[in-house]
Design an enzyme around this catalytic site. Structure first.
Site, mmCIF file in Angstrom:
data_model
loop_
_atom_site.group_PDB
_atom_site.id
_atom_site.type_symbol
_atom_site.label_atom_id
_atom_site.label_comp_id
_atom_site.label_asym_id
_atom_site.label_seq_id
_atom_site.Cartn_x
_atom_site.Cartn_y
_atom_site.Cartn_z
ATOM 1 N N GLY A 19 0.789 -1.231 0.000
ATOM 2 C CA GLY A 19 0.000 0.000 0.000
ATOM 3 C C GLY A 19 0.814 1.270 0.000
ATOM 4 N N THR A 20 2.009 1.231 -0.613
ATOM 5 C CA THR A 20 2.757 2.502 -0.651
ATOM 6 C C THR A 20 2.042 3.516 -1.548
ATOM 7 O OG1 THR A 20 4.215 1.852 -2.483
ATOM 8 C CG2 THR A 20 4.966 1.330 -0.245
ATOM 9 N N MET A 96 -4.675 -6.849 -6.541
ATOM 10 C CA MET A 96 -4.290 -7.900 -7.482
ATOM 11 C C MET A 96 -5.448 -8.866 -7.741
ATOM 12 S SD MET A 96 -1.417 -6.571 -7.982
ATOM 13 C CE MET A 96 -0.323 -7.638 -8.911
ATOM 14 N N ARG A 97 -6.583 -8.316 -8.119
ATOM 15 C CA ARG A 97 -7.754 -9.143 -8.422
ATOM 16 C C ARG A 97 -8.340 -8.702 -9.749
ATOM 17 N NH1 ARG A 97 -9.773 -13.230 -5.909
ATOM 18 N NH2 ARG A 97 -11.908 -12.447 -5.951
ATOM 19 N N ASN A 113 -6.846 2.700 -12.088
ATOM 20 C CA ASN A 113 -5.853 1.702 -11.676
ATOM 21 C C ASN A 113 -4.468 2.238 -11.985
ATOM 22 O OD1 ASN A 113 -4.766 -0.844 -10.854
ATOM 23 N ND2 ASN A 113 -4.573 -1.427 -13.017
ATOM 24 N N SER A 142 1.736 3.629 -15.466
ATOM 25 C CA SER A 142 0.580 4.255 -16.124
ATOM 26 C C SER A 142 -0.603 4.260 -15.170
ATOM 27 C CB SER A 142 0.149 3.455 -17.359
ATOM 28 O OG SER A 142 1.236 3.201 -18.223
ATOM 29 N N GLU A 148 -13.390 -3.399 -18.926
ATOM 30 C CA GLU A 148 -13.460 -4.855 -18.827
ATOM 31 C C GLU A 148 -12.171 -5.536 -19.264
ATOM 32 O OE1 GLU A 148 -16.447 -7.734 -20.324
ATOM 33 O OE2 GLU A 148 -17.787 -6.031 -19.880
ATOM 34 N N ASP A 151 -6.101 -3.885 -18.089
ATOM 35 C CA ASP A 151 -5.081 -2.840 -18.289
ATOM 36 C C ASP A 151 -5.214 -2.130 -19.639
ATOM 37 O OD1 ASP A 151 -4.019 -3.585 -15.820
ATOM 38 O OD2 ASP A 151 -2.672 -5.058 -16.725
ATOM 39 N N ALA A 179 8.210 6.838 -8.756
ATOM 40 C CA ALA A 179 7.492 7.603 -9.786
ATOM 41 C C ALA A 179 5.987 7.485 -9.580
ATOM 42 C CB ALA A 179 7.891 7.095 -11.174
ATOM 43 N N GLU A 180 5.543 6.296 -9.218
ATOM 44 C CA GLU A 180 4.098 6.099 -9.015
ATOM 45 C C GLU A 180 3.565 7.021 -7.923
ATOM 46 O OE1 GLU A 180 3.798 1.804 -8.363
ATOM 47 O OE2 GLU A 180 3.132 1.597 -10.454
HETATM 48 C C1 GAR Z 1 2.533 -0.975 -7.727
HETATM 49 O O1 GAR Z 1 3.794 -0.902 -8.324
HETATM 50 C C2 GAR Z 1 1.466 -1.086 -8.766
HETATM 51 O O2 GAR Z 1 1.781 -0.435 -9.972
HETATM 52 C C3 GAR Z 1 1.371 -2.567 -8.979
HETATM 53 O O3 GAR Z 1 1.534 -3.121 -7.698
HETATM 54 C C4 GAR Z 1 2.360 -2.258 -6.932
HETATM 55 C C5 GAR Z 1 1.668 -2.037 -5.598
HETATM 56 O O4 GAR Z 1 2.542 -1.432 -4.706
HETATM 57 N N1 GAR Z 1 0.129 -2.924 -9.552
HETATM 58 C C6 GAR Z 1 -0.043 -3.966 -10.371
HETATM 59 O O5 GAR Z 1 0.853 -4.726 -10.680
HETATM 60 C C7 GAR Z 1 -1.456 -4.136 -10.888
HETATM 61 N N2 GAR Z 1 -1.511 -5.154 -11.879
HETATM 62 P P1 GAR Z 1 2.021 -0.780 -3.374
HETATM 63 O O6 GAR Z 1 1.172 -1.833 -2.659
HETATM 64 O O7 GAR Z 1 3.253 -0.457 -2.610
HETATM 65 O O8 GAR Z 1 1.246 0.417 -3.750
#
Ligand code: GAR
Length: 325
Positions: A19-20, A96-97, A113, A142, A148, A151, A179-180
């Site tokens: 959950g960062t 991740m669902r 997302n 991204s 549906e 990604d 970056a996210e």
């Molecule tokens: C993130 O890097 C996100 O982009 C990825 O999971 C990580 C979650 O990190 N998401 C996916 O792969 C979705 N298919 P976080 O729990 O530290 O936010």
């Protein structure tokens, strides 16, 4: 001003793990002027560290393990929790669902997302390893709308991250996360503010207006306008008005049937219509666009009506032809 003009958008964040990104969204929401607030953090794993962080920060949480549950039932429970929290948007942050089509459909345009690649490259899993193995110079992240197809929804923002010699998936993933944490709060803030952003509203009006037959754009008194007919002899069927003459609205001015219809609509639905200065007297109604609950089909309908009213007889039939095709 309507209430929603000042209210912050309520967001439910769905997580599965650390959950960062959720934390980045939460802390950004606590800066002055944030247009959104986190109303709920919900997880499909009761042990997700994200939940502990949210709880410590005083954010309501919901957790339901998905093991042994039908996908529909798990989605429904998560959705109910989001609705109970008053969420207007759902934001997936490492959730991740795969979601059921019904759930996705009900939140169309209101579910975002974040995905760790430069989409459309590398949807799905193991994005960093795949980018490195392919010899790419850049990985990335991204933010996109959820549809549906996995990604594949409209991309709202991206950041490219250079892949370094000898990079490992874990090292790259760590930089992608940095970056996210910049990207997601900014994109979400912009997205929930869209309904009140004149640039965005104009772009949507432009797309709808210019999709009608024989139309072009022409400025009128310093504001964007849309005409039907030739460049030489065309006539205006729509004007875009951004808080003109002291009005609080961003609106679309279109021809209505006349003053009777105009006054009836303005009186019955003052949140949706107004009588514009000058134009109102000659039967132009203001369709208010900067409303969080605007139905764009309505705006499209008004544009067609106005086009039909203004179009020269020689081309008036084109709209029906276009409809039939
Ligand atoms: C993130 O890097 C996100 O982009 C990825 O999971 C990580 C979650 O990190 N998401 C996916 O792969 C979705 N298919 P976080 O729990 O530290 O936010």
């Amino acid at each position: 001003m309507p209430d929603h003009a000042t209210a912050t958008a309520k967001v439910a964040v769905f997580v599965s793990g650390t959950g960062t990104n959720m934390a980045a969204l939460l802390y950004a929401s606590r800066l002055p002027g944030s247009p959104y607030e986190i109303a709920l953090v919900a997880a499909n794993d009761p042990a997700a560290p994200a939940l502990a962080l949210a709880r410590a920060e005083g954010v309501p949480t919901f957790a339901l393990a998905h093991a042994g549950m039908a996908r529909e039932d798990h989605d429904a429970a998560m959705e109910r929790a989001a609705r109970d929290a008053g969420a207007q948007y759902i934001v997936l942050a490492g959730y991740m669902r795969i979601l059921t089509p019904g759930f996705v459909g009900r939140w169309e345009g209101r579910m975002l997302n974040i995905h760790p690649s430069l989409l459309p490259a590398y949807p799905g899993l193991d994005t960093h390893a795949r980018a490195i193995a392919a010899g790419d110079s850049y990985g990335g992240t991204s933010v996109h709308l959820v549809t549906e197809e996995l990604d594949a929804g409209e991309i709202l923002g991206q950041i490219a991250i250079a892949i370094q010699p000898g990079d490992t998936p874990a090292a790259l993933a760590a930089r992608v996360r940095l970056a996210e944490h910049q990207l997601y709060p900014r994109v979400l803030a912009d997205y929930v503010s869209r309904w009140n952003d004149p640039q965005h509203l104009l772009a949507r009006v432009r797309t709808l207006a210019l999709a009608l037959p024989q139309t072009h754009e022409r400025e009128s008194h310093g504001a964007p306008g849309f005409r039907v007919g030739t460049e030489k002899s065309g006539k205006f069927f729509a004007h875009f008005s951004d808080r003109h003459h002291g009005a609080p609205h961003v609106s679309l001015l279109v021809k209505c049937a006349g003053l009777d219809e105009l006054e009836t609509l303005v009186e019955a639905q003052p949140h949706a219509y107004h009588k514009p200065a000058y134009y109102g007297a000659s039967g132009w109604i203001g369709v208010i666009l900067n409303r969080a609950d605007l139905d764009w089909d309505d705006a499209a309908h008004w544009l067609r009506r106005s086009w039909q009213q203004v179009a020269p007889k020689s081309i008036a039939g084109l709209l029906d032809t276009a409809d039939a095709s």
